[in-house]
Design a protein around this motif. Structure first.
Motif, short mmCIF file in Angstrom:
data_model
loop_
_atom_site.label_atom_id
_atom_site.label_comp_id
_atom_site.label_asym_id
_atom_site.label_seq_id
_atom_site.Cartn_x
_atom_site.Cartn_y
_atom_site.Cartn_z
N ARG A 140 42.84 7.80 -3.70
CA ARG A 140 41.58 7.25 -3.21
C ARG A 140 40.95 8.32 -2.34
O ARG A 140 41.58 8.79 -1.38
N GLU A 142 39.45 8.92 0.25
CA GLU A 142 39.10 8.34 1.54
C GLU A 142 38.12 9.25 2.29
O GLU A 142 38.27 10.48 2.25
N THR A 149 50.71 10.66 6.34
CA THR A 149 50.82 9.82 5.15
C THR A 149 50.41 8.37 5.43
O THR A 149 50.48 7.53 4.56
N MET A 150 49.99 8.11 6.66
CA MET A 150 49.52 6.76 7.01
C MET A 150 48.22 6.44 6.26
O MET A 150 48.05 5.34 5.75
N ARG A 151 47.32 7.38 6.24
CA ARG A 151 46.09 7.23 5.45
C ARG A 151 45.84 8.54 4.73
O ARG A 151 45.18 9.44 5.24
N SER A 152 46.42 8.66 3.56
CA SER A 152 46.26 9.90 2.80
C SER A 152 45.37 9.62 1.60
O SER A 152 44.95 8.48 1.37
N PHE A 155 48.70 8.73 -2.46
CA PHE A 155 49.79 7.99 -1.80
C PHE A 155 50.54 7.16 -2.83
O PHE A 155 50.03 6.83 -3.90
N MET A 157 52.23 3.81 -4.07
CA MET A 157 52.08 2.37 -3.86
C MET A 157 52.96 1.63 -4.85
O MET A 157 53.11 2.05 -6.00
N GLU A 282 48.45 -2.04 8.31
CA GLU A 282 48.59 -2.84 7.07
C GLU A 282 49.59 -2.14 6.16
O GLU A 282 49.29 -1.12 5.56
N VAL A 283 50.78 -2.73 6.02
CA VAL A 283 51.79 -2.11 5.16
C VAL A 283 51.84 -2.73 3.76
O VAL A 283 52.55 -2.24 2.88
N GLY A 284 51.08 -3.82 3.59
CA GLY A 284 51.05 -4.42 2.26
C GLY A 284 50.00 -5.51 2.21
O GLY A 284 49.51 -5.97 3.25
N GLN A 285 49.63 -5.91 0.99
CA GLN A 285 48.68 -7.01 0.85
C GLN A 285 48.99 -7.79 -0.42
O GLN A 285 49.32 -7.22 -1.46
N GLY A 317 50.42 -5.36 -3.28
CA GLY A 317 50.65 -3.94 -3.01
C GLY A 317 51.55 -3.72 -1.81
O GLY A 317 51.50 -4.47 -0.83
N VAL A 318 52.36 -2.67 -1.89
CA VAL A 318 53.08 -2.16 -0.72
C VAL A 318 52.77 -0.67 -0.63
O VAL A 318 52.91 0.06 -1.61
N GLY A 319 52.32 -0.23 0.53
CA GLY A 319 52.05 1.19 0.74
C GLY A 319 53.34 1.92 1.06
O GLY A 319 53.70 2.08 2.22
N ARG A 322 53.08 4.76 3.30
CA ARG A 322 52.60 4.37 4.63
C ARG A 322 53.70 3.69 5.44
O ARG A 322 53.72 3.76 6.67
P1 ATP Z 1 43.17 0.10 3.96
O1 ATP Z 1 42.42 -1.13 4.41
O2 ATP Z 1 44.22 0.56 4.92
O3 ATP Z 1 42.28 1.21 3.48
P2 ATP Z 1 43.41 -1.23 1.46
O4 ATP Z 1 43.30 -2.64 1.92
O5 ATP Z 1 42.22 -0.56 0.89
O6 ATP Z 1 43.98 -0.33 2.65
P3 ATP Z 1 45.09 -2.08 -0.70
O7 ATP Z 1 44.19 -1.95 -1.86
O8 ATP Z 1 45.34 -3.42 -0.12
O9 ATP Z 1 44.62 -1.07 0.44
O10 ATP Z 1 46.46 -1.31 -1.07
C1 ATP Z 1 47.77 -1.85 -0.90
C2 ATP Z 1 48.52 -1.09 0.18
O11 ATP Z 1 48.50 0.32 -0.05
C3 ATP Z 1 47.92 -1.24 1.55
O12 ATP Z 1 48.35 -2.44 2.16
C4 ATP Z 1 48.44 -0.01 2.28
O13 ATP Z 1 49.76 -0.27 2.78
C5 ATP Z 1 48.54 1.02 1.18
N1 ATP Z 1 47.41 1.97 1.26
C6 ATP Z 1 46.12 1.74 0.97
N2 ATP Z 1 45.37 2.83 1.15
C7 ATP Z 1 46.22 3.80 1.59
C8 ATP Z 1 46.05 5.16 1.96
N3 ATP Z 1 44.87 5.77 1.91
N4 ATP Z 1 47.15 5.86 2.34
C9 ATP Z 1 48.35 5.28 2.38
N5 ATP Z 1 48.57 3.99 2.06
C10 ATP Z 1 47.53 3.25 1.66
#
Ligand code: ATP
Ligand code: MG
Length: 449
Positions: A140, A142, A149-152, A155, A157, A282-285, A317-319, A322
């Motif tokens: 993505r 971003e 690697t928290m927001r890369s 990544f 998933m 957010e570690v997962g959704q 999803g699980v990051g 992250r």
């Molecule tokens: P965020 O709000 O943090 O941008 P997201 O809601 O867009 O994340 P999801 O589509 O829900 O992300 O993706 C599922 C999981 O993937 C997220 O819960 C997060 O743990 C992980 N994730 C999402 N974007 C990233 C990123 N840029 N780098 C690392 N992990 C990510």
């Protein structure tokens, strides 16, 4: 692993570009190396942690009945035109053209592709329920990749996709993933709280973000304090049975992210002394979205009455990349990382205080081999370096237990065990150290809880 033969590029200085402690420590501990903005190599120590995290994710997905497969990173644009997301996704999507001028993209997620797999093969209601998942790199683009690697941008998933006949059964599938997530994060030593989350434009009312509280988290969150120490469903949980009571229990206390919070509702639902308004990662959704993809992509099955039914889907999803910094944010001190045993790159480290001294060498070698045969994942600092440097390195990389072997102790038939988390030290007779470590480590693997 003998440290003298390992690749562990530790940094003495804290790199200036790293703003948060997990990013600093991952660089200093030689876990990752940045290759471009938001793009990282995982070096051996980091990769070992990543794989331990991945194995826990797989274990719990499998337990919940999801089936693992693997889809490619590059996807054809046409699939995304079918769902309407090719244009809607915007600049976060990395678009690529191949030599035949075919439009491709680096997958930011896989709803379209999994729906395509499903519609190709699954034709009857008898083949449901189905939950397919993979663990694959996503991209993505971003706007602000940051915090390592928290927001890369690239990544790893885990994304699972459930297919069911109707809403009711899709909610059962959702519940299985919900409970699997509670278990997954718990086994990694994390407290991850499911919070009501935004479902996005296509409605549906069922989504939770799993949030780890941390000051450096990017989301503001609001929840009841009792969410922090609720007991986790055990390994005997029947994933084929009714999980509604567990999910009801977990969703009965107030917990919502900033996108969803209603302050009046929050204050009415949570007594003042129980309110936690904090920041979180957010570690997962988890997400139920009905026929959002099955309708435009014509993913249907024949029902018992012979009619075509658009399947109800969810995604989960699980990051994975992250989660690693999230664990560090939750578990570190001034000296470095404090790994929970279940995800530690090594469970114990033998520190030979006097390399070259025949007695110390022999005893440390013995301990290292003994730990290996006791099934303990051990690192052995056999480098000819001052004791202080070895202790500092062991603390930095966060190995849960240090077994310290030196000439002074050996003279009395003793070794020392240092607990990384508490700093506690125990002196033990040579013959009892391995059993002691085993008894400390095994229950903390959390593979039977
Ligand atoms: P965020 O709000 O943090 O941008 P997201 O809601 O867009 O994340 P999801 O589509 O829900 O992300 O993706 C599922 C999981 O993937 C997220 O819960 C997060 O743990 C992980 N994730 C999402 N974007 C990233 C990123 N840029 N780098 C690392 N992990 C990510
Ligand atoms: Mg999300």
């Amino acid at each position: 692993m003998r440290l003298s033969q390992y690749f562990l590029p530790l940094l003495k200085e804290t790199p200036k570009e790293a703003e948060i402690v997990s990013h600093q420590l991952m660089l200093r501990a030689g876990m990752i190396k940045q290759q471009a903005a938001g793009s990282y190599s995982w070096l051996p120590l980091g990769y070992k942690v990543l794989m331990k995290v991945q194995r826990i994710v797989e274990d719990e997905q499998n337990r919940a009945g999801a089936l693992q497969l693997l889809m490619p990173t590059l996807q054809p644009a046409d699939l995304w035109r079918e769902s309407g997301r090719y244009d809607a996704y915007g600049k976060e999507m990395l678009r690529i053209e191949d030599r035949h001028e075919r439009e491709m993209l680096f997958g930011p997620t896989n709803e379209e592709m999994i729906t395509d797999i499903f519609r190709t093969y699954v034709k009857s209601y008898k083949d449901l329920p189905l939950n397919l998942y993979h663990i694959q790199w996503k991209f993505r683009d971003e706007v602000r990749p940051r915090f390592g690697t928290m927001r890369s941008r690239e990544f790893l998933m885990k994304d699972a996709y459930s297919f069911d006949l109707d809403r009711e059964r899709a909610v059962e599938a959702y519940n299985r993933m919900f409970v699997a997530y509670l278990r997954t994060y718990h086994r990694m030593g994390l407290v991850a709280i499911p919070m009501r989350a935004e479902t996005g434009p296509i409605g549906g009312d069922l989504s939770h973000e799993f949030i780890v509280l941390a000051d450096t988290g990017e989301s503001a969150v609001f929840c009841h304090a009792d969410m922090l120490d609720k007991p986790i469903p055990g390994p005997d949980t029947d994933f084929r049975g009714d999980l509604t009571p567990i999910v009801k229990d977990w969703t009965s206390l107030y917990a919502a992210t900033e996108d969803m919070v209603d302050m009046a509702e929050y204050e009415a639902a949570v007594p003042a002394e129980k309110r936690i308004s904090a920041r979180g990662i957010e570690v997962g959704q988890t997400f139920y979205f009905g026929t959002k993809y099955s309708a435009p992509m014509k993913a249907t099955v024949t029902g018992a009455d012979g009619k075509e039914i658009e399947v109800h889907m969810g995604s989960y999803g699980v990051g994975v990349t992250r989660v690693v910094p999230a664990i560090i944010e939750a578990s570190h001190d001034d000296a470095g990382i404090i790994w929970p045993v279940s995800v530690a790159p090594f469970e114990a480290e033998v520190i030979n205080l006097k390399v070259g001294d025949p007695e110390s060498d022999a005893a440390a070698d013995d301990f290292y081999l003994g730990l290996k045969s006791a099934g303990i994942d051990a690192l052995y600092d056999d480098r000819d370096q001052p004791a202080g440097a070895k202790f500092a390195a062991a603390d930095l990389i966060g190995i849960p237990y240090q077994l310290i072997v030196g000439p002074r102790g050996l003279k009395n038939g003793e070794v020392e065990i240092k607990h990384r988390k508490t700093g506690e030290r125990e002196t033990l007779a040579l013959g009892s150290a391995i059993d002691r470590l085993k008894s400390l480590i095994e229950p903390q693997r959390l593979d039977k809880v």
